[in-house]
Design an enzyme around this catalytic site. Structure first.
Site, short mmCIF file in Angstrom:
data_model
loop_
_atom_site.label_atom_id
_atom_site.label_comp_id
_atom_site.label_asym_id
_atom_site.label_seq_id
_atom_site.Cartn_x
_atom_site.Cartn_y
_atom_site.Cartn_z
N ASP A 17 -16.72 -30.06 14.07
CA ASP A 17 -16.82 -31.36 13.39
C ASP A 17 -16.29 -32.52 14.21
OD1 ASP A 17 -16.06 -29.35 10.68
OD2 ASP A 17 -17.89 -30.55 10.80
N HIS B 242 -13.45 -28.29 5.22
CA HIS B 242 -14.61 -27.48 5.62
C HIS B 242 -15.68 -28.43 6.12
CE1 HIS B 242 -17.44 -24.28 5.85
NE2 HIS B 242 -17.67 -24.01 4.58
N HIS C 185 -8.96 -24.30 13.56
CA HIS C 185 -9.98 -23.45 12.94
C HIS C 185 -9.31 -22.17 12.46
CE1 HIS C 185 -13.72 -21.24 12.30
NE2 HIS C 185 -14.30 -22.43 12.29
C1 SDX Z 1 -15.32 -25.90 9.51
O1 SDX Z 1 -14.65 -21.15 8.55
C2 SDX Z 1 -15.56 -21.70 9.24
O2 SDX Z 1 -16.27 -21.09 10.02
C3 SDX Z 1 -15.75 -23.18 8.98
C4 SDX Z 1 -16.70 -23.88 9.93
C5 SDX Z 1 -18.11 -23.43 9.71
O3 SDX Z 1 -18.93 -23.56 10.65
O4 SDX Z 1 -18.43 -23.05 8.57
O5 SDX Z 1 -16.35 -23.62 11.28
C6 SDX Z 1 -16.69 -25.39 9.70
O6 SDX Z 1 -14.87 -25.94 8.40
C7 SDX Z 1 -14.51 -26.30 10.72
C8 SDX Z 1 -13.07 -26.77 10.32
C9 SDX Z 1 -13.19 -28.24 9.90
N1 SDX Z 1 -11.89 -28.70 9.34
C10 SDX Z 1 -11.14 -29.59 9.99
O7 SDX Z 1 -11.36 -30.02 11.12
C11 SDX Z 1 -9.94 -30.07 9.18
C12 SDX Z 1 -8.69 -30.08 10.09
N2 SDX Z 1 -8.35 -28.69 10.41
C13 SDX Z 1 -7.54 -27.99 9.52
O8 SDX Z 1 -7.20 -28.48 8.31
C14 SDX Z 1 -7.26 -26.57 9.85
O9 SDX Z 1 -7.28 -26.40 11.20
C15 SDX Z 1 -8.13 -25.55 9.19
C16 SDX Z 1 -8.14 -25.72 7.71
C17 SDX Z 1 -9.51 -25.63 9.72
C18 SDX Z 1 -7.52 -24.21 9.50
O10 SDX Z 1 -6.23 -24.24 8.92
P1 SDX Z 1 -5.27 -23.03 9.11
O11 SDX Z 1 -5.93 -21.77 8.69
O12 SDX Z 1 -3.93 -23.38 8.52
O13 SDX Z 1 -5.13 -23.02 10.67
P2 SDX Z 1 -4.08 -22.17 11.40
O14 SDX Z 1 -3.55 -21.07 10.55
O15 SDX Z 1 -4.68 -21.82 12.72
O16 SDX Z 1 -2.90 -23.23 11.62
C19 SDX Z 1 -1.90 -22.87 12.54
C20 SDX Z 1 -0.88 -23.98 12.48
C21 SDX Z 1 -0.41 -24.28 11.06
O17 SDX Z 1 0.92 -24.74 11.21
P3 SDX Z 1 2.13 -23.65 10.89
O18 SDX Z 1 1.93 -23.23 9.44
O19 SDX Z 1 1.93 -22.51 11.85
O20 SDX Z 1 3.39 -24.44 11.10
O21 SDX Z 1 -1.47 -25.20 12.97
C22 SDX Z 1 -1.41 -26.19 11.97
C23 SDX Z 1 -1.23 -25.48 10.64
O22 SDX Z 1 -0.53 -26.31 9.74
N3 SDX Z 1 -2.67 -26.89 12.00
C24 SDX Z 1 -2.80 -28.19 12.27
C25 SDX Z 1 -4.17 -28.44 12.23
N4 SDX Z 1 -4.84 -27.31 11.94
C26 SDX Z 1 -3.89 -26.35 11.80
N5 SDX Z 1 -1.87 -29.14 12.55
C27 SDX Z 1 -2.38 -30.38 12.78
N6 SDX Z 1 -3.72 -30.70 12.76
C28 SDX Z 1 -4.62 -29.76 12.49
N7 SDX Z 1 -5.92 -30.05 12.46
#
Ligand code: SDX
Length: 394
Positions: A328, A229, A270
């Site tokens: 971020d 986050h 995201h």
């Molecule tokens: C913030 O919620 C908000 O609004 C938060 C925020 C705010 O203003 O408050 O926007 C701020 O928290 C932004 C996010 C910051 N976090 C990061 O940058 C950390 C890296 N990103 C992730 O860990 C991830 O993208 C999440 C946690 C943000 C979202 O994860 P999800 O819900 O699993 O994302 P998804 O369902 O869209 O993922 C789809 C696929 C998944 O693979 P499969 O299960 O389909 O095989 O994409 C993969 C995920 O594993 N994936 C990634 C990835 N993010 C998702 N693979 C590689 N690198 C990544 N960063």
């Protein structure tokens, strides 16, 4: 499925809520605060106006803005005894640990005006928090650095005042760079609110019981600290430092796609945006402005970030998964260029998000329709069974 706990297909957890504050369209990459597109607010407004807008629902008139800014300016000081709260921490404490502790401790210093169901009390609490959190964040930094706390200067703008408290010292004059202050103010706007993200939902849920607002905001800070986050901006810089050279980017992209590897591309993806996070594009532009102002356009980590973004956006995996840079991805490069340590990145996110947290808390308590329901669950545990005395267990 156990016979006892058949799940009514219509059953849904009551964890969602209604709100009139922020609108996000994840597919189109849209973000509006009270109906105003983030792009227009970021380039035409300022954080004080946006804070007023988030809380009250309308942009302030000149008189309303003057009164709001005056109120904020007159709440920037912390109770003198709160210095002892800072000094109770180890010098090496992470600024977020200090911010959570000091913000929660405010509930022990402010006893008046805590009738959460009185709108005037809520408004003063909101002003007090928006005003004091920059002081808390800056003092957490000074405490880490072993430097004396610097008091706010009410003649300065909100962002300039934060820079003053961060970078001034008793030994030499300091004037905030107006270009950097404007960039920081824009970054505050971009981080101010974001609908029901993890930390805002934490604040709303904590506040729904009528709990002390300072303790509620401290709980939001705790949730924001997570690396998935608000902690992601710090994690992005660590990732760029680890990549170290553009030639190593393909290897990291490969790791990010490898399900057996826990590594994820920090600053990418995201939960809602399946298109470019509109804030990321503005922060990238702001990054150019800050690096140009500081003569750091050849910053190696910025170059790695640009190349990483270019490669990822052309990669079939990231395209298929709809993974784009989020808010971020570039912010940490700006903060580092400004001289901020990575440990302060999430603290700045918390500072900026305070306006959204207090606006959402205020809204939730203002109208029962906006109250977050008590979340329910879909039970997946054991069916009813008889107790087994200890001497009869295996
Ligand atoms: C913030 O919620 C908000 O609004 C938060 C925020 C705010 O203003 O408050 O926007 C701020 O928290 C932004 C996010 C910051 N976090 C990061 O940058 C950390 C890296 N990103 C992730 O860990 C991830 O993208 C999440 C946690 C943000 C979202 O994860 P999800 O819900 O699993 O994302 P998804 O369902 O869209 O993922 C789809 C696929 C998944 O693979 P499969 O299960 O389909 O095989 O994409 C993969 C995920 O594993 N994936 C990634 C990835 N993010 C998702 N693979 C590689 N690198 C990544 N960063």
């Amino acid at each position: 499925s156990h016979g006892y706990f058949t799940h009514d297909p219509g059953f849904t957890a009551t964890s969602s809520c209604t709100s009139a504050i922020t609108y996000i369209d994840g597919d189109e990459g849209l973000l509006y605060y009270r109906g105003y597109p983030i792009e227009e607010l970021a380039y035409q407004s300022d954080y004080m106006e946006v804070s007023y807008l988030l809380i009250h629902g309308e942009l302030p008139t000149a008189e309303q803005k003057r009164a709001f800014e005056t109120s904020i300016r007159h709440h920037t000081l912390l109770h003198d005894q709160m210095e002892n709260v800072f000094r109770g921490f180890r010098r090496s404490a992470h600024p977020m640990a200090v911010m959570i502790g000091v913000t929660g401790a405010m509930s022990a210093f402010y006893h008046k005006g805590l009738d959460n169901f009185d709108p005037q009390h809520r408004e003063i609490v909101a002003h007090r928090l928006i005003a004091k959190i920059p002081t808390v964040a800056a003092w957490a930094y000074k405490f880490n650095e072993g430097q004396p706390f610097v008091y706010p200067q009410n003649r300065l703008s909100y962002a300039e005042n934060f820079m003053h408290m961060m970078f001034s010292s008793p030994c030499e004059p300091y004037e905030p760079n107006p270009v950097l202050a404007r960039a920081l103010d824009r970054i505050f706007i971009l981080h101010a609110d974001h609908e029901q993200n993890a930390s805002t939902s934490t604040v709303r849920l904590a506040g729904s019981s009528g709990a002390n607002p300072y303790a509620c905001i401290a709980s939001g800070m705790a949730s924001l600290w997570g690396p998935l986050h608000g902690g992601a901006n710090e994690a992005v810089l660590k990732m760029l430092e680890e990549i170290d050279d553009v030639s190593k980017i393909p290897g990291f992209i490969k790791r990010a796609k490898d399900k057996s590897d826990p590594f994820r591309l920090m600053g990418f993806g995201h939960r809602i945006y399946k298109n470019m996070d509109p804030r990321a594009a503005i922060i990238r532009q702001t990054c150019y402005e800050v690096l140009d102002e500081l003569g750091l356009r050849d910053d190696p980590q910025f170059k790695i970030a640009l190349e990483l973004e270019r490669i990822a956006l052309e990669d079939d995996y990231f395209i298929a998964k709809k993974l784009y840079p989020n808010v971020d991805f570039y912010s940490g490069i700006i903060f580092r260029a400004m001289g901020l340590p990575t440990s302060m990145f999430t603290a700045i996110f918390a500072l900026a998000r305070t306006a959204g947290w207090v606006a959402q808390w205020h809204e939730m308590l203002s109208d029962p329709a906006h109250k977050i329901g008590r979340p329910r669950q879909l039970y997946t545990g054991s069916a009813r069974r008889e107790f087994v005395p200890l001497d009869q267990r295996g």
